[in-house]
Structure formats: C-alpha cells, structure tokens
Design an enzyme around this catalytic site. Structure first.
Site, short mmCIF file in Angstrom:
data_model
loop_
_atom_site.label_atom_id
_atom_site.label_comp_id
_atom_site.label_asym_id
_atom_site.label_seq_id
_atom_site.Cartn_x
_atom_site.Cartn_y
_atom_site.Cartn_z
CB CYS A 111 -0.94 0.01 1.19
SG CYS A 111 -2.02 -1.42 1.24
CG HIS A 247 -3.09 3.46 2.67
ND1 HIS A 247 -3.71 3.14 1.47
CD2 HIS A 247 -3.09 2.31 3.40
CE1 HIS A 247 -4.05 1.88 1.47
NE2 HIS A 247 -3.69 1.34 2.63
CG ASN A 277 -6.64 -0.76 1.93
OD1 ASN A 277 -5.99 -0.35 0.98
ND2 ASN A 277 -6.07 -1.28 3.01
N1 COA Z 1 -18.27 -9.14 9.87
C1 COA Z 1 -18.67 -9.53 11.09
N2 COA Z 1 -17.83 -9.98 12.01
C2 COA Z 1 -16.53 -10.05 11.69
C3 COA Z 1 -16.05 -9.66 10.43
C4 COA Z 1 -16.99 -9.20 9.50
N3 COA Z 1 -16.61 -8.78 8.27
N4 COA Z 1 -14.71 -9.84 10.41
C5 COA Z 1 -14.35 -10.31 11.61
N5 COA Z 1 -15.46 -10.45 12.39
C6 COA Z 1 -15.53 -10.91 13.76
C7 COA Z 1 -14.36 -11.79 14.15
O1 COA Z 1 -14.61 -13.11 13.76
C8 COA Z 1 -14.32 -11.61 15.63
O2 COA Z 1 -15.30 -12.43 16.20
P1 COA Z 1 -15.00 -13.25 17.54
O3 COA Z 1 -14.68 -12.21 18.59
O4 COA Z 1 -16.28 -13.97 17.79
O5 COA Z 1 -13.84 -14.13 17.22
C9 COA Z 1 -14.78 -10.17 15.84
O6 COA Z 1 -15.45 -9.78 14.64
C10 COA Z 1 -13.68 -9.18 16.19
O7 COA Z 1 -12.68 -9.33 15.26
P2 COA Z 1 -11.36 -8.49 15.41
O8 COA Z 1 -10.42 -8.94 14.36
O9 COA Z 1 -10.90 -8.52 16.83
O10 COA Z 1 -11.85 -7.01 15.09
P3 COA Z 1 -11.05 -5.69 15.20
O11 COA Z 1 -11.77 -4.79 16.13
O12 COA Z 1 -9.60 -5.88 15.39
O13 COA Z 1 -11.23 -5.08 13.72
C11 COA Z 1 -10.10 -4.77 11.64
C12 COA Z 1 -10.72 -5.77 12.62
C13 COA Z 1 -9.57 -5.56 10.47
C14 COA Z 1 -11.19 -3.82 11.17
C15 COA Z 1 -8.98 -3.97 12.35
O14 COA Z 1 -8.12 -4.85 13.02
C16 COA Z 1 -8.20 -3.13 11.38
O15 COA Z 1 -8.71 -2.24 10.77
N6 COA Z 1 -6.89 -3.40 11.26
C17 COA Z 1 -6.03 -2.67 10.34
C18 COA Z 1 -6.20 -3.23 8.97
C19 COA Z 1 -5.56 -2.38 7.94
O16 COA Z 1 -5.46 -1.19 8.04
N7 COA Z 1 -5.12 -3.04 6.89
C20 COA Z 1 -4.58 -2.43 5.73
C21 COA Z 1 -3.16 -2.18 5.82
S1 COA Z 1 -2.59 -1.49 4.35
#
Ligand code: COA
Length: 320
Positions: A111, A247, A277
């Site tokens: 990215c 980004h 993204n």
């Molecule tokens: N819909 C519903 N539930 C979802 C889901 C979706 N699309 N994706 C994951 N879940 C669930 C998970 O299974 C988990 O359930 P559980 O607690 O029963 O196991 C729960 O939601 C929480 O998941 P978690 O991964 O802890 O969520 P989070 O608060 O960390 O948010 C992101 C996840 C990906 C949004 C966050 O970590 C993030 O934005 N990270 C940065 C990613 C990024 O910027 N990437 C690009 C880099 S260039």
C-alpha cells in the site's frame, strides 16, 4: 530542481458493492464493517482489468497535466495485482498510451507503492535522469481476496490512480520512506509454489492474509511518526498543511493520526467510505478526487502518507 505533481487521474470499476450486498453472501453486516472501518461501499472489477484501469487513469493524468505521452521519460507502476508477472504493468501502459520515449518499470511496496514510486521519481528528477514521470497505482485486489474470509475481503476494493510528476522549481520539499521486513508476515499473499519435474506440488492458490490488530497498531504508531519526520525535514508545521492525503485503510487509523498531529479531520479528505482500501491506488485516487474538486490551489501545502505490506511506510511534504 524538484518534482512537482502537475496532473492526476483515476479510474474505478463500474460495479459498486454495498456492505448490505456483502451481508447477503457472507456472515457480516453494515453495522460491523462501518463501525470498525468507516467503509460503506467498494468498487469491484467485473469486466475491468488492472491494466485497463491503469491506462484510463494514466490518460486522464496526462490530459490534466497538459502533456503528451511522448514527452514522458519515465513510467513507474506500483501494484500487487498486475495482470501479468511479465510484461510489467508499466510496460503495458506504455504500449497502450504510446509513451515511446519512456523507460517503464514496476515497483512493489504494498500500500506504500505510490509513495515509493514518488520517492524514486524524485531521485531520478533531482539527479537529472528524467524530467517528466508518470506514476501509477493500480489494483484489482478482489482477485487475491479469500471471499470466505470475512475479516479481510470486506476491507478492500479495486481501482487505479495516476499522477504526472515534472521537474520544476517548486514541489516536493521532503520525502521519506521505510520498511520493517521482520513484521512482513502480518500482511501477506504467497506467489505460486515451486512446481517442476524435481519438486511436484499441488498448485494451490494463495489469498491475502492479514493480522488486523498487528497492522492496526503498526499504522497508528508509524504514520504520525513519519509525517512528523517529513514535516520537520521540510521545515513545516502540521498547522501549515492544507491537506493530509493519507492511505485509506480505516477511518479509525486516520482519526488517530489526526489526533496525534492535533489537526482537525477536515484536513484529512476521505474516500474509504466509498472505495475501501485500494492499496497502492488509494493515495493517487484520493489525490485525484481532491484535485478535480478544486480543493487544492497553487502554493498549498500538502502531505501524502502511505503504509502497508512489507511492512512499509512513506510520506511526502510538498507545495502544490
Ligand atoms: N463481519 C462480522 N464480524 C466479523 C467480520 C466481519 N466482516 N470480520 C471479523 N469479524 C468478527 C471476528 O470473527 C471476531 O469475532 P470473535 O470475537 O467472535 O472471534 C470479531 O469480529 C472481532 O474481530 P477483530 O479482528 O478482533 O476485530 P477488530 O476490532 O480488530 O477489527 C479490523 C478488525 C480488520 C477492522 C482492524 O483490526 C483493522 O482495521 N486493522 C487494520 C487493517 C488495515 O489497516 N489493513 C490495511 C493495511 S494497508
């Protein structure tokens, strides 16, 4: 001499997919996606290709810059989803637009790809190797998503952005970049496995894997740091900056950056709500949107910042 961004362009696939659309094909909801990320919709390719989107964005950037393809002496394309391993995406674009005098090569920095391309073009311009460069970030990320992994596939979209960078008296004031390969596996996608007469493998396709929380922590720590460093190098303060084009991965990351820099969110244009993204295409697409809306004026102070797979990061401080 420095590099000045003198034209921008972008292209998005016509299909717009909402969070509600996704909730009909997987166990997710608009509430989960928008509350955690700010994303509402994303454009996904159907007939479109990475090359086709890149060519459309490139043509628009040339038109906006008011130069012909023949005037270009450098083309750099950043992508992790080019249509071919070879020829490169940049060579495909060169052929399609008729940039017969340019040298074309691709660059892979996840990215941060657009920021790394900008840093490379800047080095070429400052050393006198080139005068007019076309930079492209283009992705069809939907082809490397595991559509059964709801934690990644809902976050990404497809599209292309481009910018023409010309040698000028004013423009880029400072540009920095960095990488931390030790944390690379936090966001990865494998290439093809070895498969030859001496090592037979079942050719399994690999898709994007992301440790969301690790990437989140990396982003909120690294992005403000690298913006502060680039501002210091450019002898600018955050208060001097008209727009921060960051980004577009997650609204909460951008809010954390704004808070750390003590700057209002109005200075942070957003398109992740519509586009999700789009990796290397994210910054140039947003830059093009802001440019075409007439929000930037000659002399404005702009900061660009990217972060992502590698792990990598980069930032530029420039005068528009
Ligand atoms: N819909 C519903 N539930 C979802 C889901 C979706 N699309 N994706 C994951 N879940 C669930 C998970 O299974 C988990 O359930 P559980 O607690 O029963 O196991 C729960 O939601 C929480 O998941 P978690 O991964 O802890 O969520 P989070 O608060 O960390 O948010 C992101 C996840 C990906 C949004 C966050 O970590 C993030 O934005 N990270 C940065 C990613 C990024 O910027 N990437 C690009 C880099 S260039």
């Amino acid at each position: 001499m420095t590099g000045r961004i003198c034209g921008t362009g972008s292209a998005l696939p016509h299909l717009l997919v909402t969070n509600d659309d996704l909730s009909k094909i997987m166990d997710t909801s608009d509430e989960w996606i928008s509350s955690r990320t700010g994303i509402k919709t994303r454009h996904l390719a159907t007939e479109e290709t990475t090359t086709g989107l890149a060519v459309e964005a490139a043509k628009k950037a040339l038109e906006d810059a008011g130069i012909t393809a023949e005037e270009l002496d450098l083309i750099i394309a950043a992508s992790v989803t080019a249509d071919y391993l070879f020829p490169t995406l940049s060579c495909e674009v060169q052929g399609a637009i008729g940039a017969v005098n340019a040298t074309a090569f691709d660059l892979s920095a996840g990215c941060s790809g657009f920021l790394f391309s900008l840093a490379t073009a800047q080095a070429y311009i400052q050393s006198g190797i080139c005068k007019k460069a076309l930079l492209i970030g283009a992705e069809v990320l939907s082809k490397i998503m595991d559509w059964e992994d709801r934690s990644t596939c809902v976050l990404f979209g497809d599209g292309a952005g481009a910018a023409v960078v010309c040698a000028d008296e004013e423009g880029i004031r400072s540009i920095i970049k960095g990488s931390d390969g030790a944390k690379g596996m936090a966001l990865n996608c494998k290439n093809r496995p070895v498969n030859n007469p001496y090592q037979k493998n079942q050719a399994e396709l690999s898709y994007t894997y992301m440790n969301g929380q690790e990437v989140y922590k990396f982003a909120v720590r690294t992005v403000p740091q690298c913006i502060e460093e680039v501002l210091q190098n450019a002898q600018m303060n955050a208060e001097d900056v008209d727009y921060f084009i960051v980004h577009q991965a997650n609204i909460r990351i951008i809010e954390a950056v704004a808070k750390r820099l003590k700057q209002p969110m109005e200075k942070f244009p957003i398109n992740l709500t519509e586009c999700g993204n789009i990796s290397a295409a994210s910054v140039p697409i947003l830059l093009d949107t802001v440019n075409r809306r007439g929000m930037m004026h000659r002399g404005d102070k702009i900061v660009l910042a990217g972060f992502g797979a590698g792990l990598t990061w980069g930032a530029a401080a420039l005068t528009w």
